[in-house]
Design a protein around this motif. Structure first.
Motif, short mmCIF file in Angstrom:
data_model
loop_
_atom_site.label_atom_id
_atom_site.label_comp_id
_atom_site.label_asym_id
_atom_site.label_seq_id
_atom_site.Cartn_x
_atom_site.Cartn_y
_atom_site.Cartn_z
N THR A 136 48.34 -31.45 41.51
CA THR A 136 48.67 -32.47 40.62
C THR A 136 47.57 -33.10 39.60
O THR A 136 47.63 -33.27 38.56
CB THR A 136 49.04 -33.75 41.59
OG1 THR A 136 50.31 -33.52 42.32
CG2 THR A 136 49.30 -35.14 40.80
N ALA A 137 46.34 -32.80 40.38
CA ALA A 137 45.09 -33.30 39.53
C ALA A 137 44.88 -32.24 38.48
O ALA A 137 44.51 -33.01 37.29
CB ALA A 137 43.77 -33.28 40.55
N LEU A 138 45.08 -31.00 38.73
CA LEU A 138 45.16 -30.14 37.34
C LEU A 138 46.05 -30.39 36.19
O LEU A 138 45.60 -30.29 35.20
CB LEU A 138 45.16 -28.70 37.94
CG LEU A 138 43.95 -28.19 38.93
CD1 LEU A 138 44.29 -26.57 39.32
CD2 LEU A 138 42.60 -28.28 38.27
N SER A 139 47.35 -30.56 36.69
CA SER A 139 48.24 -31.09 35.86
C SER A 139 47.87 -32.30 35.13
O SER A 139 48.13 -32.43 33.72
CB SER A 139 49.65 -31.29 36.38
OG SER A 139 50.02 -30.28 37.07
N ALA A 177 45.67 -20.96 37.35
CA ALA A 177 46.25 -21.47 38.62
C ALA A 177 47.20 -22.42 38.35
O ALA A 177 48.42 -22.40 39.07
CB ALA A 177 45.01 -22.11 39.56
N LEU A 178 46.90 -23.25 37.51
CA LEU A 178 47.99 -24.20 37.10
C LEU A 178 49.26 -23.68 36.49
O LEU A 178 50.22 -24.06 37.17
CB LEU A 178 47.26 -25.52 36.11
CG LEU A 178 48.20 -26.22 35.57
CD1 LEU A 178 48.45 -27.33 36.61
CD2 LEU A 178 47.43 -27.34 34.49
N ASN A 179 49.04 -22.49 35.67
CA ASN A 179 50.24 -21.94 35.05
C ASN A 179 51.11 -21.14 36.19
O ASN A 179 52.19 -21.36 36.31
CB ASN A 179 49.82 -20.97 33.94
CG ASN A 179 49.16 -21.81 32.77
OD1 ASN A 179 49.66 -23.08 32.28
ND2 ASN A 179 48.42 -21.02 32.02
N ARG A 207 54.89 -22.23 37.35
CA ARG A 207 56.16 -21.35 37.30
C ARG A 207 56.86 -21.52 38.62
O ARG A 207 58.09 -21.42 38.70
CB ARG A 207 55.58 -19.98 37.12
CG ARG A 207 55.28 -19.51 35.90
CD ARG A 207 55.08 -17.89 35.68
NE ARG A 207 53.59 -17.57 36.52
CZ ARG A 207 52.70 -17.73 35.82
NH1 ARG A 207 52.33 -18.08 34.93
NH2 ARG A 207 51.50 -16.99 36.69
N GLY A 208 56.21 -21.57 39.96
CA GLY A 208 56.88 -21.94 41.09
C GLY A 208 57.50 -23.36 41.02
O GLY A 208 58.54 -23.52 41.56
N ALA A 209 56.85 -24.14 40.46
CA ALA A 209 57.53 -25.65 40.47
C ALA A 209 58.88 -25.53 39.43
O ALA A 209 60.03 -26.37 39.81
CB ALA A 209 56.52 -26.59 39.73
N ASP A 210 58.74 -24.78 38.49
CA ASP A 210 59.98 -24.38 37.70
C ASP A 210 61.09 -23.85 38.57
O ASP A 210 62.13 -24.19 38.40
CB ASP A 210 59.58 -23.63 36.42
CG ASP A 210 58.86 -24.16 35.42
OD1 ASP A 210 58.78 -25.59 35.38
OD2 ASP A 210 58.21 -23.44 34.75
#
Length: 164
Positions: free
Chosen positions: A52-55, A115-117, A121-124
């Motif tokens: 979340t913080a990275l996002s 790492a965020l990307n 992809r997993g969140a997608d």
């Protein structure tokens, strides 16, 4: 016979079979999605809160730890620990603010973006699974409705948490 218009105003009268409360359904979805997201972020060496913080930092680079705490739904103390952990992992770097050198501004590193990307992809995939039986127009309406609900409730500390 009860007047339906009056029944809605009568706290002692519950509608027949109204179905589960929306807040229950939201919580159920949150718990299931969170468990799956925890697994995905763990595979990439992060916690869900770190993701979340990275996002948030991707959307708003250069935040201080205090700003990041508000936008990431954590206490200032937890944000300080989280920022330290992300910096130790090489996911973010901090530099002094030009106007106030005591304030450190956080930015994503290349490793943080990677790492965020991967987590994105997993969140997608989670969202695709969650919405597989929902029409695209209904999914868009759900997004608008949940955004309006969050706005209507406000955030715990009085800031607009949806700025992230």
């Amino acid at each position: 016979m009860t007047d339906p218009a009056r029944a809605a105003d009568d706290p002692g009268h519950a509608p027949q079979n109204p179905g589960p409360r929306i807040i229950y359904l939201v919580k159920r979805v949150e718990l299931i999605a969170r468990a799956q997201l925890d697994q995905i972020t763990r595979e990439h060496g992060l916690t869900t809160l770190q993701y979340t913080a990275l996002s948030v930092l991707r959307a708003q680079p250069g935040l201080s730890a205090a700003q990041l705490s508000r936008r990431s739904f954590v206490s200032p103390q937890a944000a300080t620990e989280m920022v330290g952990a992300l910096e130790a992992k090489g996911m973010i770097m901090r530099e002094p603010d030009a106007a106030n050198r005591r304030v450190l501004r956080a930015h994503l590193t290349d490793a943080g973006h990677t790492a965020l990307n991967a987590c994105d992809r997993g969140a997608d995939r989670i969202e695709q699974q969650m919405l597989r039986d929902v029409a695209p127009d209904d999914a868009a309406a759900l997004r608008r409705a949940l955004t309006a609900c969050a706005s209507g409730l406000g955030s715990a500390d009085g800031t607009d948490a949806l700025r992230a």
